[in-house]
Design a protein around this motif. Structure first.
Motif, PDB file in Angstrom:
ATOM      1  N   ASP A   1       9.763   4.419   5.009  1.00 24.45           N
ATOM      2  CA  ASP A   1       8.611   3.551   4.759  1.00 24.45           C
ATOM      3  C   ASP A   1       8.075   3.072   6.109  1.00 24.45           C
ATOM      4  O   ASP A   1       8.621   3.447   7.163  1.00 24.45           O
ATOM      5  CB  ASP A   1       8.968   2.426   3.789  1.00 24.45           C
TER       6      ASP A   1
ATOM      7  N   LYS B   1       0.832  -1.209   0.000  1.00 24.45           N
ATOM      8  CA  LYS B   1       0.000   0.000   0.000  1.00 24.45           C
ATOM      9  C   LYS B   1       0.866   1.258   0.000  1.00 24.45           C
ATOM     10  O   LYS B   1       0.595   2.220  -0.720  1.00 24.45           O
ATOM     11  CB  LYS B   1      -0.927   0.007   1.219  1.00 24.45           C
ATOM     12  N   PHE B   2       1.910   1.266   0.827  1.00 21.73           N
ATOM     13  CA  PHE B   2       2.792   2.428   0.927  1.00 21.73           C
ATOM     14  C   PHE B   2       3.485   2.711  -0.406  1.00 21.73           C
ATOM     15  O   PHE B   2       3.470   3.849  -0.888  1.00 21.73           O
ATOM     16  CB  PHE B   2       3.834   2.202   2.026  1.00 21.73           C
ATOM     17  N   TYR B   3       4.116   1.707  -1.002  1.00 24.88           N
ATOM     18  CA  TYR B   3       4.874   1.937  -2.231  1.00 24.88           C
ATOM     19  C   TYR B   3       3.965   2.237  -3.423  1.00 24.88           C
ATOM     20  O   TYR B   3       4.370   2.949  -4.341  1.00 24.88           O
ATOM     21  CB  TYR B   3       5.838   0.771  -2.495  1.00 24.88           C
ATOM     22  N   LYS B   4       2.741   1.756  -3.386  1.00 23.84           N
ATOM     23  CA  LYS B   4       1.776   2.157  -4.410  1.00 23.84           C
ATOM     24  C   LYS B   4       1.464   3.645  -4.287  1.00 23.84           C
ATOM     25  O   LYS B   4       1.251   4.321  -5.292  1.00 23.84           O
ATOM     26  CB  LYS B   4       0.496   1.327  -4.314  1.00 23.84           C
ATOM     27  N   LYS B   5       1.428   4.171  -3.037  1.00 23.51           N
ATOM     28  CA  LYS B   5       1.196   5.614  -2.849  1.00 23.51           C
ATOM     29  C   LYS B   5       2.296   6.433  -3.517  1.00 23.51           C
ATOM     30  O   LYS B   5       2.072   7.570  -3.917  1.00 23.51           O
ATOM     31  CB  LYS B   5       1.140   5.978  -1.358  1.00 23.51           C
TER      32      LYS B   5
ATOM     33  N   LYS C   1       0.220  12.709   0.467  1.00 22.60           N
ATOM     34  CA  LYS C   1       0.046  11.262   0.522  1.00 22.60           C
ATOM     35  C   LYS C   1       0.108  10.737   1.952  1.00 22.60           C
ATOM     36  O   LYS C   1       0.066   9.538   2.185  1.00 22.60           O
ATOM     37  CB  LYS C   1       1.096  10.575  -0.341  1.00 22.60           C
TER      38      LYS C   1
END
Length: 154
Positions: free
Chosen positions: A119, A20-24, A86
């Motif tokens: 992250d 979810k984080f890296y998609k943001k 974000k």
């Protein structure tokens, strides 16, 4: 022979939270298994592997658990606002608070603009762009605003 960096890897404690984080950040999944995911940084040129593992408990040091993503200079000026929208806080780096970032790093004979964040597992992440290459000039680390006020040019 060497053309660039194709992959880098980071440990994570919860793969789904990290996805979810890296998609943001705008990264797209290239490959996924139960405890591993690869995100394209630049499709066909570079990717980032995230491994769900207890190795995430290794204390941070710049030689491990750090990734710097290259961005364009124009994006650097908007990076802090982009991250904050974000819900990703900028972290204090080199004794410069988030309010003082982005920074200009004096990697003589290079100068780079950068901003730092983490992250969900505390892996150090950086958005970085070259400001000047192969030009000898000693200077202290400073904010991007100070760089411009000193008359430095991109």
């Amino acid at each position: 022979m060497i053309k660039g960096l194709y992959e880098a890897h980071l440990p994570v404690s919860n793969l789904l939270n990290s996805i979810k984080f890296y998609k943001k950040l705008g990264l797209k999944i290239a490959y996924q298994k139960e405890k591993l995911v690869f995100f394209w940084i630049e499709k066909g040129h570079s990717w980032l592997g995230l491994w769900e593992t207890d190795k995430v408990k290794i204390p941070y040091h710049p030689s491990i658990r750090h990734i710097a993503f290259k961005i364009d200079f124009e994006n650097l000026k908007q990076a802090k606002e982009w991250l904050e929208k974000k819900g990703i806080p900028v972290r204090t780096s080199f004794r410069f608070s988030p309010e003082k970032q982005p920074l200009v790093l004096p990697n003589n004979p290079q100068a780079h603009g950068a901003i730092y964040f983490e992250d969900p597992d505390g892996n150090s992440l950086e958005l970085i762009t070259p400001l000047r290459l192969d030009f000898e000039e000693d200077f202290e680390m400073m904010t991007l605003d100070e760089w411009f006020n000193r008359g430095k040019v991109h």
